[in-house]
Motif scaffolding. Structure first.
Motif, PDB file in Angstrom:
ATOM      1  N   LEU A   6       0.828  -1.212   0.000  1.00  0.00           N
ATOM      2  CA  LEU A   6       0.000   0.000   0.000  1.00  0.00           C
ATOM      3  C   LEU A   6       0.865   1.266   0.000  1.00  0.00           C
ATOM      4  O   LEU A   6       0.535   2.251  -0.666  1.00  0.00           O
ATOM      5  N   ASP A   7       1.963   1.230   0.734  1.00  0.00           N
ATOM      6  CA  ASP A   7       2.900   2.356   0.698  1.00  0.00           C
ATOM      7  C   ASP A   7       3.407   2.565  -0.732  1.00  0.00           C
ATOM      8  O   ASP A   7       3.460   3.688  -1.234  1.00  0.00           O
ATOM      9  N   ARG A  38      -2.315   9.250   7.486  1.00  0.00           N
ATOM     10  CA  ARG A  38      -1.341   8.717   8.443  1.00  0.00           C
ATOM     11  C   ARG A  38      -0.117   8.141   7.717  1.00  0.00           C
ATOM     12  O   ARG A  38       1.020   8.365   8.118  1.00  0.00           O
ATOM     13  N   ARG A  39      -0.371   7.382   6.658  1.00  0.00           N
ATOM     14  CA  ARG A  39       0.734   6.794   5.903  1.00  0.00           C
ATOM     15  C   ARG A  39       1.604   7.869   5.253  1.00  0.00           C
ATOM     16  O   ARG A  39       2.831   7.803   5.312  1.00  0.00           O
ATOM     17  N   THR A  41       1.952  10.979   6.179  1.00  0.00           N
ATOM     18  CA  THR A  41       2.662  11.693   7.250  1.00  0.00           C
ATOM     19  C   THR A  41       3.896  10.905   7.675  1.00  0.00           C
ATOM     20  O   THR A  41       4.984  11.466   7.840  1.00  0.00           O
ATOM     21  N   ARG A  42       3.746   9.597   7.820  1.00  0.00           N
ATOM     22  CA  ARG A  42       4.876   8.735   8.183  1.00  0.00           C
ATOM     23  C   ARG A  42       5.937   8.733   7.089  1.00  0.00           C
ATOM     24  O   ARG A  42       7.141   8.855   7.360  1.00  0.00           O
ATOM     25  N   LEU A  43       5.516   8.640   5.838  1.00  0.00           N
ATOM     26  CA  LEU A  43       6.462   8.613   4.718  1.00  0.00           C
ATOM     27  C   LEU A  43       7.237   9.927   4.607  1.00  0.00           C
ATOM     28  O   LEU A  43       8.417   9.938   4.273  1.00  0.00           O
ATOM     29  N   ARG A  44       6.579  11.032   4.926  1.00  0.00           N
ATOM     30  CA  ARG A  44       7.277  12.335   4.942  1.00  0.00           C
ATOM     31  C   ARG A  44       8.256  12.390   6.117  1.00  0.00           C
ATOM     32  O   ARG A  44       9.407  12.811   5.948  1.00  0.00           O
ATOM     33  N   ALA A  45       7.800  11.977   7.284  1.00  0.00           N
ATOM     34  CA  ALA A  45       8.633  12.041   8.489  1.00  0.00           C
ATOM     35  C   ALA A  45       9.880  11.159   8.347  1.00  0.00           C
ATOM     36  O   ALA A  45      10.949  11.500   8.856  1.00  0.00           O
ATOM     37  N   GLU A  46       9.746  10.036   7.659  1.00  0.00           N
ATOM     38  CA  GLU A  46      10.873   9.119   7.491  1.00  0.00           C
ATOM     39  C   GLU A  46      11.751   9.471   6.294  1.00  0.00           C
ATOM     40  O   GLU A  46      12.727   8.796   6.013  1.00  0.00           O
ATOM     41  N   GLY A  47      11.392  10.539   5.582  1.00  0.00           N
ATOM     42  CA  GLY A  47      12.209  11.006   4.472  1.00  0.00           C
ATOM     43  C   GLY A  47      12.021  10.279   3.164  1.00  0.00           C
ATOM     44  O   GLY A  47      12.773  10.517   2.214  1.00  0.00           O
ATOM     45  N   VAL A  48      11.050   9.376   3.087  1.00  0.00           N
ATOM     46  CA  VAL A  48      10.781   8.696   1.822  1.00  0.00           C
ATOM     47  C   VAL A  48      10.228   9.715   0.820  1.00  0.00           C
ATOM     48  O   VAL A  48      10.635   9.752  -0.337  1.00  0.00           O
TER      49      VAL A  48
END
Length: 159
Positions: A6-7, A38-39, A41-48
């Protein structure tokens, strides 16, 4: 970090259109808009996802000439390379600059209004520390993309 299917699907979709509404993204991947948020936001925070930008039409803005330039430096020491890289980073008309292996040290992609401007900029950028350079003016842009192939996503996103 671990990315699931899904990512990957979301990344492929936002890479094609970062302004696509959350509910459209959710419909495309089978998630609720809040789960998509949510996904992302996580992908941005982790630098992806490093940035979300508007892609402009260079020709409309008077920069319709693309030139690919092969560059060989005079000296192969770190100081010469650092100085060259700084010049490339400081010049907004340098679209891409890659350090390469072989008879050339760098590939530089310039975006200018015309061939005359490309020549002028080359003379400015490629100083006494450049042994030689070869300019390859682009006749036609066949494909121009910053899209990264996303694992497991075989369908194209129209890029």
């Amino acid at each position: 970090m671990s990315l699931d299917e899904l990512d990957h699907l979301l990344l492929d979709l936002v890479q094609a259109d970062a302004a696509r509404p959350l509910h459209d993204l959710g419909d495309a991947v089978g998630l609720s808009p809040s789960a998509v948020q949510r996904r992302l936001t996580r992908l941005r925070a982790e630098g992806v996802i490093r940035a979300e930008v508007a892609v402009l039409d260079p020709e409309t803005l008077g920069a319709g000439m693309t030139s690919v330039i092969l560059v060989a430096l005079t000296d192969d020491d770190e100081k010469s390379h650092a100085a060259f890289r700084e010049r490339m980073l400081a010049e907004p008309r340098v679209q891409h600059c890659y350090s390469i292996v072989g008879q050339w040290d760098y590939v530089v992609v310039l975006l200018t209004p015309d061939l005359k401007a490309s020549r002028y900029l080359s003379r400015k950028l490629f100083d006494k520390h450049v042994k030689r350079f070869e300019t390859l003016p682009a006749f036609e842009v066949v494909k121009s993309s910053q899209a990264v192939p996303v694992p497991g996503v075989s369908r194209g996103s129209g890029r």
